[in-house]
Design an enzyme around this catalytic site. Structure first.
Site, PDB file in Angstrom:
ATOM      1  N   HIS A  72      -2.707 -35.879 -16.373  1.00  0.00           N
ATOM      2  CA  HIS A  72      -1.421 -36.568 -16.243  1.00  0.00           C
ATOM      3  C   HIS A  72      -0.274 -35.629 -16.601  1.00  0.00           C
ATOM      4  O   HIS A  72      -0.458 -34.621 -17.285  1.00  0.00           O
ATOM      5  CB  HIS A  72      -1.377 -37.817 -17.133  1.00  0.00           C
ATOM      6  CG  HIS A  72      -1.585 -37.500 -18.581  1.00  0.00           C
ATOM      7  ND1 HIS A  72      -0.601 -36.919 -19.364  1.00  0.00           N
ATOM      8  CD2 HIS A  72      -2.669 -37.633 -19.383  1.00  0.00           C
ATOM      9  CE1 HIS A  72      -1.067 -36.726 -20.584  1.00  0.00           C
ATOM     10  NE2 HIS A  72      -2.327 -37.144 -20.628  1.00  0.00           N
ATOM     11  N   ASP A 354      -6.505 -34.254 -20.733  1.00  0.00           N
ATOM     12  CA  ASP A 354      -6.959 -32.925 -21.163  1.00  0.00           C
ATOM     13  C   ASP A 354      -8.427 -32.968 -21.581  1.00  0.00           C
ATOM     14  O   ASP A 354      -9.174 -32.021 -21.349  1.00  0.00           O
ATOM     15  CB  ASP A 354      -6.080 -32.370 -22.294  1.00  0.00           C
ATOM     16  CG  ASP A 354      -5.952 -33.305 -23.496  1.00  0.00           C
ATOM     17  OD1 ASP A 354      -6.464 -34.438 -23.443  1.00  0.00           O
ATOM     18  OD2 ASP A 354      -5.326 -32.898 -24.500  1.00  0.00           O
TER      19      ASP A 354
END
Length: 453
Positions: A72, A354
């Site tokens: 994102h 992540d």
């Protein structure tokens, strides 16, 4: 070489330990990593146009599939620094405010018409773009939206305009879209999709909800994966405890905000400080003083040292192999179907975090890759050799850089091949067999249960 005083006096008043001055070996010693420069890379502020290597191949190669895994975009922190004012960031989308994008206004209008989309389960209740005048925790910012509008535009120019991967009459079956259940991942996917397929027909959009951040779908039961993750967390903790300079930084910061050191550490201040840093907002102050760039630099430095040790100790690598096998196996199955002539799911988008991207990079053996920045993208391209139509090759690209021959399964192929790509079967045998060799196993289910000797 700049000579540094043995006992430098630091601006924040902390006394670093006395160190003997050691002259660096200019021939062998790698340059020290600059924590502040690394933080700038992590922020990924949209400024200059990005150059990328996606879509590069000899003229007799045909692109037949693209699979994209994104992190994102820029978001508001997930944690707050105790007893300080939250960073003042506006999450309303305002096309006249920087950073912006020529299609930002059109994106906002198109998102308001999205009721016809098929959004799995809880996704339908999430907002399709950020809209709070003071960002909520974890909310995508305008910067985050713009990062993915740029990603989508870049991929469109290469894959649609140049390679005609999808024609104007594309169908819903040619797309596979999946996101975790966070508004920031859904919104990032929609921003990328909007510039990739401008003014797309909402009826063709079927966004699947993935409850697991490692996208393990129905194959999440893996005790040894959890074991290696716990071992890795112990390693992280041990490194942190041993770092006396870092401890002094935390003690000093805790005094400034007026909380116990343990409480400050638990609030993960780097996450919040990165938001201040990326948005060029002054770090928080109290009557006792201000959190400074020196504090930020020290915590970021430790983060970089942790990443370096993480690669050396291999516990994270073992975790990554087991964590990412379900997703990589799904990828391989799809690539094989397309290589056999299936025309479905030729463009795939996974919108993730992540903690999704990082283990995939590790499992593939791409050790030189930086920690996933905001709006990072990992791309798998499948190519067909039109001179020998049964032969298929893959390219793997990370943030536009070709990392195919950094992967563990294609490192050696590069040395004795004139082709600039990796045979698909090398990737297939890596995912189906080679990933488990280190566990002395032949399958995922066995590796998930086999205790190390």
């Amino acid at each position: 070489v700049h000579l540094i005083p043995v006992n430098p006096v630091r601006e924040d008043g902390l006394n670093p330990k006395s160190r003997k001055r050691i002259m660096p070996d200019l021939l062998t010693e790698p340059p020290a990593i600059d924590p502040v420069r690394e933080a700038h890379v992590y922020c990924n502020i949209p400024t200059v146009a990005e150059r990328s290597m996606e879509g590069h191949a000899p003229h007799y190669f045909k692109l037949v599939s693209v699979q994209v895994l994104i992190r994102h975009g820029d978001r508001y922190p997930l944690y707050a620094i105790p007893k300080t004012k939250r960073p003042d960031i506006d999450c309303m989308l305002l096309p006249g405010r920087k950073p912006s994008h020529p299609q930002l206004e059109a994106f906002i209008k198109h998102m308001s018409k999205g009721s016809a989309a098929q959004l799995d389960g809880s996704l339908s209740s999430l907002p399709r773009y950020p809209s709070h005048s003071l960002c909520e925790m974890g909310e995508l910012t305008q910067t985050g939206v713009v990062q993915h509008l740029r990603n989508g535009q870049l991929l469109r120019e290469i894959y649609i305009n140049k390679h005609k991967l999808l024609l104007s009459n594309w169908t819903a079956k040619q797309l596979y879209l999946e996101t975790t259940g966070k508004s920031r991942t859904l919104q990032s996917a929609l921003a990328l999709l909007y510039t990739f397929l401008p003014d797309f027909d909402w009826k063709k959009i079927n966004m699947r909800h993935q409850w697991s951040t490692i996208f393990c779908s129905g194959s999440c039961d893996c005790p040894m994966r959890n074991h290696y993750l716990e071992e890795e967390q112990r390693r992280q903790y041990s490194l942190r405890v041993k770092d006396s300079d870092l401890e002094k930084i935390y003690v000093d910061m805790a005094k400034i905000v007026g909380v116990p050191t343990r409480q400050l550490r638990a609030s993960n201040p780097i996450d919040s400080l990165l938001c201040y840093f990326c948005h060029n907002v002054s770090f928080p102050c109290t009557k006792a003083g201000c959190i400074s760039m020196e504090h930020f630099r020290a915590i970021k430095r430790h983060q970089l040292e942790d990443e370096k040790e993480r690669q050396e100790k291999k516990l994270y690598f073992l975790y990554a192999l087991l964590a990412t096998h379900p997703l990589l196996n799904q990828t391989v199955n799809r690539l094989q179907r397309i290589a056999e002539g299936k025309k479905e799911e030729v463009f795939v988008l996974y919108s993730a975090h992540d903690v999704t991207l990082s283990p995939v990079l590790s499992a593939l053996g791409i050790t030189e890759a930086r920690f996933p920045r905001f709006a990072a993208r990992l791309v798998f391209e499948l190519w067909q050799d039109e001179k020998k139509p049964k032969e298929h090759f893959i390219r793997i690209l990370y943030n536009g850089a070709d990392v195919t021959f950094q992967t563990s399964f294609c490192k050696d192929h590069y040395k004795h091949s004139s082709k600039l790509m990796c045979p698909l079967e090398k990737f297939v045998s890596f995912v189906r067999r080679d990933m488990f060799l280190i566990f002395n196993s032949t399958s995922y289910s066995d590796a998930c249960r086999r205790r190390p000797l």
